[in-house]
Motif scaffolding. Sequence first.
Motif, PDB file in Angstrom:
ATOM      1  N   SER A   1       0.918  -1.471   0.031  1.00 43.15           N
ATOM      2  CA  SER A   1      -0.059  -0.163   0.105  1.00 43.15           C
ATOM      3  C   SER A   1       1.052   1.251   0.018  1.00 43.15           C
ATOM      4  CB  SER A   1      -0.760  -0.094   1.189  1.00 43.15           C
ATOM      5  OG  SER A   1      -0.390   0.181   2.521  1.00 43.15           O
TER       6      SER A   1
ATOM      7  N   GLY B   1      -7.613   4.791  -4.860  1.00 47.38           N
ATOM      8  CA  GLY B   1      -8.722   4.070  -4.630  1.00 47.38           C
ATOM      9  C   GLY B   1      -8.426   2.716  -4.275  1.00 47.38           C
ATOM     10  N   GLU B   2      -7.486   2.011  -5.074  1.00 44.15           N
ATOM     11  CA  GLU B   2      -6.839   0.733  -4.712  1.00 44.15           C
ATOM     12  C   GLU B   2      -6.095   0.754  -3.555  1.00 44.15           C
ATOM     13  OE1 GLU B   2      -4.723  -0.328  -8.166  1.00 44.15           O
ATOM     14  OE2 GLU B   2      -6.278  -0.281  -9.587  1.00 44.15           O
ATOM     15  N   THR B   3      -5.494   1.687  -3.186  1.00 43.15           N
ATOM     16  CA  THR B   3      -4.486   1.954  -2.038  1.00 43.15           C
ATOM     17  C   THR B   3      -5.478   1.871  -0.852  1.00 43.15           C
ATOM     18  OG1 THR B   3      -2.946   3.386  -3.172  1.00 43.15           O
ATOM     19  CG2 THR B   3      -2.665   3.169  -0.798  1.00 43.15           C
ATOM     20  N   LEU B   4      -6.611   2.487  -0.835  1.00 46.32           N
ATOM     21  CA  LEU B   4      -7.763   2.549   0.039  1.00 46.32           C
ATOM     22  C   LEU B   4      -8.228   1.223   0.333  1.00 46.32           C
ATOM     23  CD1 LEU B   4      -8.684   4.869   1.988  1.00 46.32           C
ATOM     24  CD2 LEU B   4     -10.752   4.844   0.584  1.00 46.32           C
ATOM     25  N   GLU B   5      -8.336   0.400  -0.427  1.00 48.01           N
ATOM     26  CA  GLU B   5      -8.768  -0.925  -0.315  1.00 48.01           C
ATOM     27  C   GLU B   5      -7.700  -1.825   0.413  1.00 48.01           C
ATOM     28  OE1 GLU B   5      -9.604  -2.649  -4.232  1.00 48.01           O
ATOM     29  OE2 GLU B   5     -11.205  -1.306  -4.533  1.00 48.01           O
ATOM     30  N   LEU B   6      -6.507  -1.511   0.161  1.00 44.93           N
ATOM     31  CA  LEU B   6      -5.364  -2.307   0.884  1.00 44.93           C
ATOM     32  C   LEU B   6      -5.418  -1.764   2.498  1.00 44.93           C
ATOM     33  CD1 LEU B   6      -2.619  -2.216  -1.693  1.00 44.93           C
ATOM     34  CD2 LEU B   6      -3.770  -4.141  -0.857  1.00 44.93           C
ATOM     35  N   LYS B   7      -5.550  -0.417   2.655  1.00 45.59           N
ATOM     36  CA  LYS B   7      -5.621  -0.166   3.896  1.00 45.59           C
ATOM     37  C   LYS B   7      -6.740  -0.610   4.622  1.00 45.59           C
ATOM     38  CE  LYS B   7      -2.017   2.764   3.442  1.00 45.59           C
ATOM     39  NZ  LYS B   7      -0.691   2.576   4.192  1.00 45.59           N
ATOM     40  N   GLN B   8      -8.077  -0.615   3.819  1.00 45.31           N
ATOM     41  CA  GLN B   8      -9.148  -1.264   4.603  1.00 45.31           C
ATOM     42  C   GLN B   8      -8.875  -2.817   4.976  1.00 45.31           C
ATOM     43  OE1 GLN B   8     -12.438   0.309   5.400  1.00 45.31           O
ATOM     44  NE2 GLN B   8     -12.150  -1.325   6.504  1.00 45.31           N
ATOM     45  N   ARG B   9      -8.241  -3.467   4.274  1.00 48.62           N
ATOM     46  CA  ARG B   9      -7.876  -4.819   4.598  1.00 48.62           C
ATOM     47  C   ARG B   9      -7.067  -5.027   5.844  1.00 48.62           C
ATOM     48  NH1 ARG B   9      -4.682  -8.236   0.015  1.00 48.62           N
ATOM     49  NH2 ARG B   9      -4.725  -9.592   1.604  1.00 48.62           N
TER      50      ARG B   9
ATOM     51  N   ASP C   1      -9.263  -3.995   8.913  1.00 45.62           N
ATOM     52  CA  ASP C   1     -10.274  -5.298   9.018  1.00 45.62           C
ATOM     53  C   ASP C   1      -9.307  -6.277   9.871  1.00 45.62           C
ATOM     54  OD1 ASP C   1     -12.375  -4.107   7.384  1.00 45.62           O
ATOM     55  OD2 ASP C   1     -11.826  -5.181   5.803  1.00 45.62           O
TER      56      ASP C   1
END
Length: 279
Positions: free
Chosen positions: A217, A241-249, A252
């Motif tokens: 990320s 947007g793709e970076t934020l998905e990794l940050k969300q992982r 989580d």
Amino acid sequence: DRENLHVEALQEQLAGNEMYAAASLAQIHVEQGDFQNAELEAQRAIELSEAYRLDEYNPLQARPGLRQTAALLASLGDIKLQQGKNREAIEYLLKSVSFREKGLDYYSKSSEAADFRMDLEDSLQRLSVAYLVSRDYASALEPAERALKLIQALASAKPEDQSLRAKLAGMLSSVGDGLFETGRLPEAQEKFQAAYAIFDGMLNEAPDSLFLIRWKSVCMERFGNIKMLEKDFAAAVQVFGETLELKQRLLDADAGNVRFQADFGIIAKKLETAKELVA
């Protein structure tokens, strides 16, 4: 004479034990956030370390004493950075680099040369970070590039060593940061892409590693930063947007992690800014 030598050897052993005890106590103080006492103990350990290193009766002590002095100087640099005293941190880290250069020069042909190269790479990397924190980006680049060359050689010698692969990717990213901050965007992009390729490959082997997800990320964020400077805001939106998905992982997996929370907030804000600029 034999009895005197025995006494001297015992005194040196005690001095060595005291040195390591002081160094350990300094580290405990750092972990507790007690930087003032950490510095005092580290300084005391350095004095003992130098006496230990320079003992004329036992030249074999030179190696551990030299390494310990350099390590303590690096620790003092970290303490000063955490105190916000960047100039003092840089002074300590420059001394640490100097000691580790001497060690590598002296032991370059020994079986432990790789350890001294790793030590020197560590001090150079910390020095580069201290310059970056001080916003002295031009100065940060030289130690980062030197550290990268050292870790590239070590990683090439042991391609199966995952920790060296990760350190190599981290140094590629650090050099990329220096290049980015000095306006050398194509070279920065090249370094970030090389770091990303390593972390992404390692993540394929260990898909649940939070360490690797975070570093992937970080590389993605750097790509987005470059797109923003290039005013390619649509591409920046996609990357952030793709970076934020990794940050969300990461969140989580560890919702209470303060660093993960801060990282998520930073990327969310960058994504929002990029979207506004597209509109």
